[in-house]
Design a protein around this motif. Structure first.
Motif, PDB file in Angstrom:
ATOM      1  N   UNK A  11       0.839  -1.198   0.000  1.00 31.14           N
ATOM      2  CA  UNK A  11       0.000   0.000   0.000  1.00 31.14           C
ATOM      3  C   UNK A  11       0.864   1.234   0.000  1.00 31.14           C
ATOM      4  N   UNK A  12       0.623   2.244  -0.775  1.00 29.16           N
ATOM      5  CA  UNK A  12      -0.389   2.286  -1.842  1.00 29.16           C
ATOM      6  C   UNK A  12       0.196   1.895  -3.195  1.00 29.16           C
ATOM      7  N   UNK A  13      -0.505   1.077  -3.941  1.00 25.10           N
ATOM      8  CA  UNK A  13      -0.011   0.735  -5.272  1.00 25.10           C
ATOM      9  C   UNK A  13      -0.859   1.350  -6.372  1.00 25.10           C
ATOM     10  N   UNK A  14      -1.759   2.254  -5.990  1.00 24.17           N
ATOM     11  CA  UNK A  14      -2.505   3.019  -7.000  1.00 24.17           C
ATOM     12  C   UNK A  14      -2.870   4.370  -6.395  1.00 24.17           C
ATOM     13  N   UNK A  15      -3.364   5.320  -7.198  1.00 26.18           N
ATOM     14  CA  UNK A  15      -3.635   6.663  -6.665  1.00 26.18           C
ATOM     15  C   UNK A  15      -4.646   6.666  -5.517  1.00 26.18           C
ATOM     16  N   UNK A  16      -4.416   7.558  -4.569  1.00 23.51           N
ATOM     17  CA  UNK A  16      -5.324   7.720  -3.433  1.00 23.51           C
ATOM     18  C   UNK A  16      -6.230   8.920  -3.738  1.00 23.51           C
ATOM     19  N   UNK A  17      -7.530   8.753  -3.475  1.00 25.07           N
ATOM     20  CA  UNK A  17      -8.471   9.827  -3.751  1.00 25.07           C
ATOM     21  C   UNK A  17      -8.922  10.491  -2.457  1.00 25.07           C
ATOM     22  N   UNK A  18      -8.796  11.808  -2.404  1.00 20.70           N
ATOM     23  CA  UNK A  18      -9.370  12.542  -1.280  1.00 20.70           C
ATOM     24  C   UNK A  18     -10.692  13.124  -1.732  1.00 20.70           C
TER      25      UNK A  18
ATOM     26  N   UNK B  62       2.599  17.193  -1.080  1.00 27.90           N
ATOM     27  CA  UNK B  62       3.498  16.549  -0.113  1.00 27.90           C
ATOM     28  C   UNK B  62       3.039  15.138   0.236  1.00 27.90           C
ATOM     29  N   UNK B  63       1.721  14.942   0.273  1.00 25.79           N
ATOM     30  CA  UNK B  63       1.211  13.598   0.575  1.00 25.79           C
ATOM     31  C   UNK B  63       1.618  12.614  -0.507  1.00 25.79           C
ATOM     32  N   UNK B  64       1.484  13.034  -1.778  1.00 25.79           N
ATOM     33  CA  UNK B  64       1.863  12.094  -2.845  1.00 25.79           C
ATOM     34  C   UNK B  64       3.355  11.803  -2.794  1.00 25.79           C
ATOM     35  N   UNK B  65       4.124  12.806  -2.450  1.00 25.77           N
ATOM     36  CA  UNK B  65       5.569  12.605  -2.346  1.00 25.77           C
ATOM     37  C   UNK B  65       5.872  11.525  -1.313  1.00 25.77           C
ATOM     38  N   UNK B  66       5.199  11.618  -0.180  1.00 25.33           N
ATOM     39  CA  UNK B  66       5.436  10.676   0.919  1.00 25.33           C
ATOM     40  C   UNK B  66       4.908   9.276   0.580  1.00 25.33           C
ATOM     41  N   UNK B  67       3.746   9.216  -0.084  1.00 25.76           N
ATOM     42  CA  UNK B  67       3.143   7.917  -0.373  1.00 25.76           C
ATOM     43  C   UNK B  67       3.719   7.278  -1.626  1.00 25.76           C
TER      44      UNK B  67
END
Lengths: 499, 153, 320
Positions: free
Chosen positions: C23-30, C50-55
């Motif tokens: 996790x995560x292996x695909x985009x996360x949706x907010x 920043x969240x995408x950078x971290x994830x």
């Protein structure tokens, strides 16, 4: 000669390479989303906001502003070409603009819209530069009572929009007013006519209604006329305006600019009225060779100028007072704050380069738009001469994607289909959709301001007459009513004489 | 009855106004009316409903006296195919994804034209849906799956 | 499919932490249950880079507006608790809707795994400068002298400023006319123009007007004084210790998140909120970064629910 110093500061800011580039990017993007139905400037600006984090504040604002007025500019294109008004102001452009297109004058209509918008944008930009603070103070004089009276005037004027039966115009306006009430009531928070469906809680979206009534309804209508339509459009004449034609539309453009500049300043929905009001003015004042509603060039020139002037002057309350006049301005305020600029009266004194740079960029942006759009006209006109049986499925695709992207719900798509059916039935009954759409836009605002004015005055109806501005507007409305009704009364008389 | 109606358009439009107006009045009875100085949420709709019923009634009465043309026939095939293609898109877009649902939308709607050719429609469908996927999903970042979860990819 | 499995396996091997480490292996949706451009939407969009950078995966914001956040929240409640659907919403959706909306399809305390209270922003009691009251004491006297006459604009029926007004009337034993608007912008416009008189507004929305003298700030409703308005007292200082109101934005996910997914998500959010650059983007418009733990959120939500339940019931606030 302060103004010259200010403007030169503005232009020196706006002419930096980055600012020119992002101004261009903004207006191109704006034109694009204006042409595509559904995706509006608010959503686009919100999506692009993170991209601007690394920009200079003035660059960010220049680009975001470009998206906004570029979208206003682009919105008229689809209205004229395929009778698809993507926003409220284009409904009016569609009336005569699309009629012109059907006559083979799409190029002329588009050129008129582009030139009118440019002149209006230029004048409005200078208005902002010269008079922004006093104009903003004037806008604040409008309280709930004044807005209500203004909307009454707007409603009276909207009857002019109909070129058919007066009774049906009234019926359609009331139908629109009622349709606009669906959703959550601002004054009480109660949900009305939603039948418990959460997707109706925020009411019917304008784009859903317009895409259904105009887009789908028109397509079914065209299809049943078989291939007559293709023949009609084959005879395309004139892509540009002659000098005589330009001189002919210039008065309409200037009248539209005046109406639009004034209404655009008002934060409480004045901008929506600008193109409607300008159309009404033109219909009464302009001496057109073609009847309005059947392709009168003045019916394109006036409202398009009004719309563009209004979109420029709607920056005034935001820039000088920090008060947003529409959702786009609200998000611009947000963008300023993210860039550590406190919106409010101090922007002008503390950030003169930003203030004047943004204003100068608007004029440059308008220049980009006309340079960009005039050559495109030929392409657009070629596009609509494509065989209709290949074109209409693509229009439906854009309608469907546009509508589903607004709230991200398929219910809006189903509603659009429903309004498509309604639009088709209306056309069979010869009930015109334009008055209905105006009612739809004005209805919720009228109720909101009426109830708010009465709430604030503790139920005293006299506020509408004792406040001078409100009283003046109501008097104008009464006069307009007489002017509107006069021809139909005299026509009735003629008819009686005939029998 | 129908021989009495001399102006069918006025009659049916009037019927529509009255029906909608009456419906609004009935539904709005559930909302708080308030008073004319402190209007509740029911006040405005009830008033509008009344006005619509009035306009409708005038239109219907008028249709018995004024003469007018008949209402042209409805083109049911076009209505069903055009609106059906849109509804189909709405039903399928979540599960099937943007490209498959757009392909169906284009083919079904294109069928409404009498110049319909399956081959041209198919080509148009593929081109349009690929273009849309590129512009709207890849370019503008709209949150749609290009190929939906139903296909298990 | 095959390729994905192999990648997942490899990732698992490399991290030596089992299959779920993928996790995560695909985009996360907010999901933001409000329209684009509002303050909740803005928060989500400021956090995402920043969240995408971290994830290591894209994080996308999806607006699902409607019914004061209820539509989007219900959708998140029904989504799979796999960490790919996250909710970012405001006080109205979390703490006020349960007592205002009759057919609410979600329970904020039970249907979500609470992640973090991201930001808070204090409200400030402002008046038009023409109101003859220089401080809260004089305002209370003014209101008592003109019962049910003074106008209080809010950004909507059931909004957090409406609730603040109701709480203020309760605690000071005063009355007035509540005038709801469609959003804070028009309400503030009428306040500045003098068509309306007194209101509670988010500090960030009115700070410019206060600085320019177009509005007068009488008090702030946070526990401590606001950094931007050091001379303005808190309501607590003035003796109204229950008048603590902040509007806040918080993130959650559908109930039943696996523990490690929850930790990863929370860590990504912390990384975003505590990043100095991101934090500046939030504090400049007037947010206070809270970045709480799930446990703190849990406690905070309970106290907020209790507080607003009380205010809504005693203040007899209904939406009809």
């Amino acid at each position: 000669m302060d103004i010259l110093a200010n403007l030169s500061l503005g232009f020196s800011t706006a002419f930096s390479l980055a600012n020119l580039f992002y101004c261009f990017v903004g207006v191109v993007l704006g034109t694009l989303i204006g042409v595509l139905p559904g995706l509006g400037p608010v959503a686009t600006i919100a999506m692009l906001l993170p991209v601007t984090f690394s920009f200079q504040p003035v660059t960010a604002l220049i680009m975001l502003a470009g998206i906004f007025y570029g979208a206003q500019y682009g919105g008229s294109t689809t209205a004229i070409l395929v009778n698809l008004p993507g926003e409220a102001s284009s409904v009016i452009t569609a009336l005569d603009g699309h009629a012109m297109a059907k006559r083979g004058e799409a190029g002329k209509a588009l050129a008129t819209a582009a030139i009118g918008s440019f002149i209006a944008g230029t004048i409005a930009t200078f208005l902002i530069a010269l008079f922004a603070p006093p104009l903003a103070e004037m806008a604040l004089k409008f309280g709930p009572a004044e807005y209500f009276s203004l909307l009454v005037l707007g409603l009276v004027v909207s009857i002019v929009l109909a070129h058919g039966s007066l009774l049906h115009a009234l019926g359609m306006i009331f139908l629109g007013l009622l349709l606009g009430i669906i959703g959550t009531d601002v004054n009480s928070g109660a949900e009305r006519f939603t039948f418990g469906a959460p997707w109706l809680a925020d009411g019917v979206n304008f784009v859903v209604l317009a895409m259904g009534m105009y887009g789908l309804g028109e397509i079914i209508n065209n299809l049943e006329k078989k291939d007559k339509r293709d023949l009609m459009l084959k005879s395309v004449s004139g892509l540009r305006l002659s000098w005589a034609e330009f001189k002919h539309i210039l008065p309409s453009v200037l009248r539209g600019t005046t109406v639009g500049s004034f209404l655009g300043i008002l934060p409480g929905g004045g901008a929506v009225l600008s193109s409607f009001a300008s159309y009404a003015v033109e219909k009464k004042v302009a001496k057109s060779t073609v009847p309005f509603g059947e392709g009168a060039i003045e019916g394109v020139a006036g409202p398009e100028s009004a719309n563009n002037a209004g979109s420029q002057t709607s920056f005034i309350p935001m820039l000088t007072l920090g008060i947003p006049s529409n959702p786009t301005m609200a998000i611009m305020i947000g963008a300023m704050m993210i860039h550590s600029i406190q919106p409010g009266p101090s922007v002008l004194s503390e950030q003169p380069a930003l203030f004047w740079g943004l204003i100068a960029s608007m004029w440059i942006g308008n220049l980009f738009l006309i340079v960009l759009n005039l050559p495109l006209i030929g392409l657009w006109v070629k596009l609509i001469t494509a065989p209709y049986h290949l074109m209409f499925p693509v229009i439906i695709v854009f309608c469907a994607i546009g509508v589903i992207s607004i709230n991200n719900t398929e219910w809006d798509v189903f509603m659009m289909a429903f309004f498509g059916l309604a639009g088709y039935v209306f056309s069979k009954l010869e009930c015109e959709p334009a008055p209905m759409l105006l009612g739809f836009i004005l209805g919720p605002m009228m109720e909101e301001y009426l109830r708010r004015a009465l709430l604030m005055s503790s139920g005293d109806f006299s506020v509408f007459f004792t406040r001078p501005l409100s009283a003046t507007l109501l008097v104008v409305a009464a006069v307009a009513m007489v002017v509107v009704l006069m021809p139909s009364i005299s026509k009735k008389r003629e008819e009686t004489f005939k029998e | 009855m129908s021989s009495l109606i001399k102006h069918p358009r006025d009659f049916y439009a009037g019927l529509m106004y009255s029906a909608v107006g009456l419906g609004a009045i009935i539904i709005a009875r559930d909302y708080n009316m308030g008073t004319s100085v402190r209007m509740g949420p029911g006040y405005f709709p009830t008033m509008l409903g009344g006005l619509l019923v009035l306009v409708g009634a005038i239109s219907m009465v008028r249709s018995f006296f004024n003469k007018g043309e008949g209402i042209p026939a409805f083109s049911w095939k076009e209505i069903v195919l055009v609106l059906g293609s849109v509804v189909l898109f709405g039903v399928l877009v979540r599960g099937a994804g943007l490209v498959p649902s757009l392909i169906l939308l284009v083919i079904v709607s294109a069928w409404a034209s009498d110049q319909f050719r399956l081959k041209t429609a198919l080509l148009l469908a593929v081109l349009t849906s690929v273009f849309s996927a590129l512009v709207f999903v890849k370019g503008l970042g709209l949150p749609f799956a290009i190929i939906g979860p139903w296909f298990g990819i | 499919m095959m390729k994905k499995t192999i990648t997942a396996l490899l990732a698992g091997l490399v991290l030596a932490a089992g299959a779920q480490a993928a996790y995560p292996d695909k985009p996360v949706t907010i999901i933001v249950p409000f329209p684009p451009g509002g303050s909740t939407d803005m928060l989500a969009r400021i956090m995402t880079p920043k969240m995408s950078e971290k994830l290591g995966q894209p994080v996308v914001v999806e607006n699902k507006p409607g019914a004061t956040g209820a539509i989007g929240a219900t959708q998140v409640k029904r989504a799979a608790p796999d960490g790919y659907t996250v909710l970012c919403a405001s006080i109205g959706m979390w703490a006020a809707n349960p007592f205002l909306q009759k057919n609410l399809a979600y329970d904020p305390a039970k249907d979500f795994d609470l992640l973090t209270v991201a930001v808070k922003s204090p409200n400030v009691l402002v008046t038009n400068p023409n109101v003859p009251a220089k401080d809260v004491k004089e305002l209370v006297a003014y209101l008592k002298q003109k019962p049910n006459k003074v106008t209080f604009p809010s950004s909507g029926a059931g909004s957090s400023d409406h609730l603040s007004i109701a709480l203020f009337w309760m605690l000071t034993d005063t009355t007035g006319i509540h005038v709801p608007y469609k959003g804070g912008g028009p309400a503030i416009a009428d306040l500045v123009a003098g068509h309306a008189e007194v209101s509670f507004q988010n500090l960030n929305n009115v700070i410019g007007h206060i600085k320019a003298g177009k509005l007068r700030a009488l008090a702030v409703t946070s526990e401590k004084r606001a950094a931007l308005l050091p001379d303005v007292p808190t309501m607590v200082e003035l003796g109204y210790k229950d008048m603590v109101v902040t509007s806040w934005q918080a993130l959650g996910a559908p109930k039943g998140l696996p523990a490690d997914v929850k930790n990863t998500l929370h860590a990504a959010m912390m990384a975003a909120l505590k990043d100095p650059e991101t934090a500046k983007k939030l504090t400049d418009p007037g947010f206070e970064v809270t970045a709480s733990t799930p446990e703190e959120f849990e406690k905070f939500l309970q106290s907020e629910l209790a507080k607003w339940k009380h205010v809504i019931e005693v203040g007899k606030i209904t939406l009809d």
